[in-house]
Design a protein around this motif. Structure first.
Motif, PDB file in Angstrom:
ATOM      1  N   GLY A 184       0.838  -1.208   0.000  1.00  0.00           N
ATOM      2  CA  GLY A 184       0.000   0.000   0.000  1.00  0.00           C
ATOM      3  C   GLY A 184       0.865   1.247   0.000  1.00  0.00           C
ATOM      4  N   HIS A 185       0.364   2.296  -0.589  1.00  0.00           N
ATOM      5  CA  HIS A 185       1.126   3.558  -0.657  1.00  0.00           C
ATOM      6  C   HIS A 185       0.207   4.700  -1.057  1.00  0.00           C
ATOM      7  CE1 HIS A 185       1.202   2.001  -4.840  1.00  0.00           C
ATOM      8  NE2 HIS A 185       0.942   3.256  -5.116  1.00  0.00           N
ATOM      9  N   ARG A 186       0.779   5.897  -0.953  1.00  0.00           N
ATOM     10  CA  ARG A 186       0.125   7.099  -1.492  1.00  0.00           C
ATOM     11  C   ARG A 186       1.094   7.670  -2.521  1.00  0.00           C
ATOM     12  NH1 ARG A 186      -1.764  10.866   2.992  1.00  0.00           N
ATOM     13  NH2 ARG A 186       0.355  10.518   3.666  1.00  0.00           N
ATOM     14  N   HIS A 187       0.593   8.342  -3.512  1.00  0.00           N
ATOM     15  CA  HIS A 187       1.492   8.960  -4.489  1.00  0.00           C
ATOM     16  C   HIS A 187       2.056  10.250  -3.906  1.00  0.00           C
ATOM     17  CE1 HIS A 187      -1.004   6.688  -7.686  1.00  0.00           C
ATOM     18  NE2 HIS A 187      -0.146   5.912  -7.069  1.00  0.00           N
ATOM     19  N   GLU A 188       3.346  10.429  -4.104  1.00  0.00           N
ATOM     20  CA  GLU A 188       4.005  11.617  -3.542  1.00  0.00           C
ATOM     21  C   GLU A 188       3.520  12.892  -4.236  1.00  0.00           C
ATOM     22  OE1 GLU A 188       7.907  10.162  -4.235  1.00  0.00           O
ATOM     23  OE2 GLU A 188       8.184   9.542  -2.152  1.00  0.00           O
ATOM     24  N   SER A 226      -3.306  10.509 -10.519  1.00  0.00           N
ATOM     25  CA  SER A 226      -4.216   9.372 -10.400  1.00  0.00           C
ATOM     26  C   SER A 226      -3.551   8.127 -10.982  1.00  0.00           C
ATOM     27  CB  SER A 226      -5.512   9.641 -11.163  1.00  0.00           C
ATOM     28  OG  SER A 226      -6.106  10.830 -10.714  1.00  0.00           O
ATOM     29  N   GLU A 227      -4.251   7.011 -10.876  1.00  0.00           N
ATOM     30  CA  GLU A 227      -3.737   5.741 -11.380  1.00  0.00           C
ATOM     31  C   GLU A 227      -4.923   4.894 -11.807  1.00  0.00           C
ATOM     32  OE1 GLU A 227      -1.406   3.697  -8.434  1.00  0.00           O
ATOM     33  OE2 GLU A 227      -0.563   2.311  -9.907  1.00  0.00           O
ATOM     34  N   ILE A 228      -4.690   4.035 -12.799  1.00  0.00           N
ATOM     35  CA  ILE A 228      -5.756   3.104 -13.226  1.00  0.00           C
ATOM     36  C   ILE A 228      -5.274   1.682 -12.977  1.00  0.00           C
ATOM     37  CG2 ILE A 228      -6.831   2.050 -15.253  1.00  0.00           C
ATOM     38  CD1 ILE A 228      -8.346   4.427 -14.956  1.00  0.00           C
ATOM     39  N   TYR A 229      -6.092   0.912 -12.269  1.00  0.00           N
ATOM     40  CA  TYR A 229      -5.820  -0.512 -12.089  1.00  0.00           C
ATOM     41  C   TYR A 229      -6.830  -1.302 -12.918  1.00  0.00           C
ATOM     42  CZ  TYR A 229      -2.692  -0.334  -7.939  1.00  0.00           C
ATOM     43  OH  TYR A 229      -1.641  -0.145  -7.074  1.00  0.00           O
ATOM     44  N   THR A 230      -6.341  -2.263 -13.677  1.00  0.00           N
ATOM     45  CA  THR A 230      -7.222  -3.153 -14.439  1.00  0.00           C
ATOM     46  C   THR A 230      -6.937  -4.587 -14.007  1.00  0.00           C
ATOM     47  OG1 THR A 230      -7.074  -1.647 -16.328  1.00  0.00           O
ATOM     48  CG2 THR A 230      -7.956  -3.839 -16.762  1.00  0.00           C
ATOM     49  N   ILE A 285      -4.756   6.601  -0.352  1.00  0.00           N
ATOM     50  CA  ILE A 285      -3.775   5.611   0.089  1.00  0.00           C
ATOM     51  C   ILE A 285      -4.383   4.268  -0.327  1.00  0.00           C
ATOM     52  CG2 ILE A 285      -2.539   4.608   2.054  1.00  0.00           C
ATOM     53  CD1 ILE A 285      -2.990   7.301   3.524  1.00  0.00           C
ATOM     54  N   HIS A 286      -3.686   3.520  -1.180  1.00  0.00           N
ATOM     55  CA  HIS A 286      -4.333   2.351  -1.777  1.00  0.00           C
ATOM     56  C   HIS A 286      -3.515   1.080  -1.656  1.00  0.00           C
ATOM     57  CE1 HIS A 286      -2.326   4.920  -4.724  1.00  0.00           C
ATOM     58  NE2 HIS A 286      -1.967   3.828  -5.380  1.00  0.00           N
ATOM     59  N   ARG A 287      -4.251  -0.020  -1.588  1.00  0.00           N
ATOM     60  CA  ARG A 287      -3.666  -1.351  -1.412  1.00  0.00           C
ATOM     61  C   ARG A 287      -4.571  -2.340  -2.125  1.00  0.00           C
ATOM     62  NH1 ARG A 287      -3.103  -3.982   4.628  1.00  0.00           N
ATOM     63  NH2 ARG A 287      -1.045  -3.008   4.569  1.00  0.00           N
TER      64      ARG A 287
END
Ligand SMILES: [Fe+2]
Length: 233
Positions: A102-106, A110-114, A150-152
């Motif tokens: 897990g992390h947060r972007h500094e 944004s980000e895309i997860y597929t 913050i995503h995991r």
């Protein structure tokens, strides 16, 4: 879409294969050392029983697959694959499902997860709003991760193969998770999912939701500048 990789299923897990594969691996001991697991006691019991099991591998497709490398160099958007194994962090068959650190972007990207294969949950914690959203993902579905999240990832009843598109500049802040984990976890107990609250967090709202279908990964090849814009600040 054809990413130029071969995904193979082995029981509840997946492996990927491509030429000049390049990446890194995270195993159980690191998650224990950094205290990001729900129960250190259960995690240490698993470590004693099974050894330092591999939790996930990350492959940097943008470094070696020519077509992806070219788009990535032009747009600054990276394409990585996470292969998250299936398992529970416990010496029994019930417990916290395997997850990514897990992390947060500094920086605010944004980000895309597929989800390419398997089953997964994306946990997104918005610290400013004190809200956690647990998003269930099935094959082919995608999630747009907000710049402040913050995503995991958690695996489901199977492992998961997830493609991530994120600007290279975004950066990874792991300290957002270190020493505490996330406000909610995903457990498998008697074949059923549970979402226990982490006692290290106070009063964080919880919402369960479903991912949707999307074709951003296709657009990465067709109109990469549009994807860059979508993920931009
Ligand atoms: Fe990310």
């Amino acid at each position: 879409m054809d990413l130029g990789i071969k995904i193979s299923e082995e029981g509840k897990n997946y492996t990927i294969d491509y030429e000049n594969a390049s990446g890194w691996r995270r195993s159980l001991s690191r998650l224990i050392d950094d205290d990001v697991v729900f129960s250190l006691k259960d995690a240490r019991e698993l470590l004693r029983k099974e050894g330092d099991v591999i939790i996930y591998d990350v492959y940097n497709l943008w470094k070696t697959i020519p077509r992806i490398k070219e788009i990535s160099e032009k747009t600054g958007v990276n394409c990585d694959i996470t292969v998250l194994n299936h398992g529970v962090i416990s010496a029994s068959d019930s417990g916290e499902l395997f997850f990514t650190y897990g992390h947060r972007h500094e920086k605010g990207y944004s980000e895309i997860y597929t989800l390419l294969a398997g089953e997964a949950f994306l946990v997104s914690y918005e610290e400013g709003r004190q809200k956690t959203t647990m998003i269930h993902m099935e094959e082919g579905e995608e999630v747009l991760i907000s710049p402040t999240s913050i995503h995991r990832l958690y695996c489901g009843r199977k492992g998961a193969v997830v493609a991530g598109l994120v600007p290279r500049e975004a950066g990874h802040d792991y300290n957002a998770v270190k020493g505490k984990g996330m406000p909610y976890a995903v457990f498998l107990k008697g074949g059923k999912y549970e979402y226990p609250k982490n006692p290290k967090f106070k009063d964080v709202e919880f919402e369960l939701s479903e991912a949707g279908s999307g074709r951003t990964l296709d657009l990465f090849f067709e109109t990469p500048d549009e994807v860059k814009k979508l993920l931009g600040k």
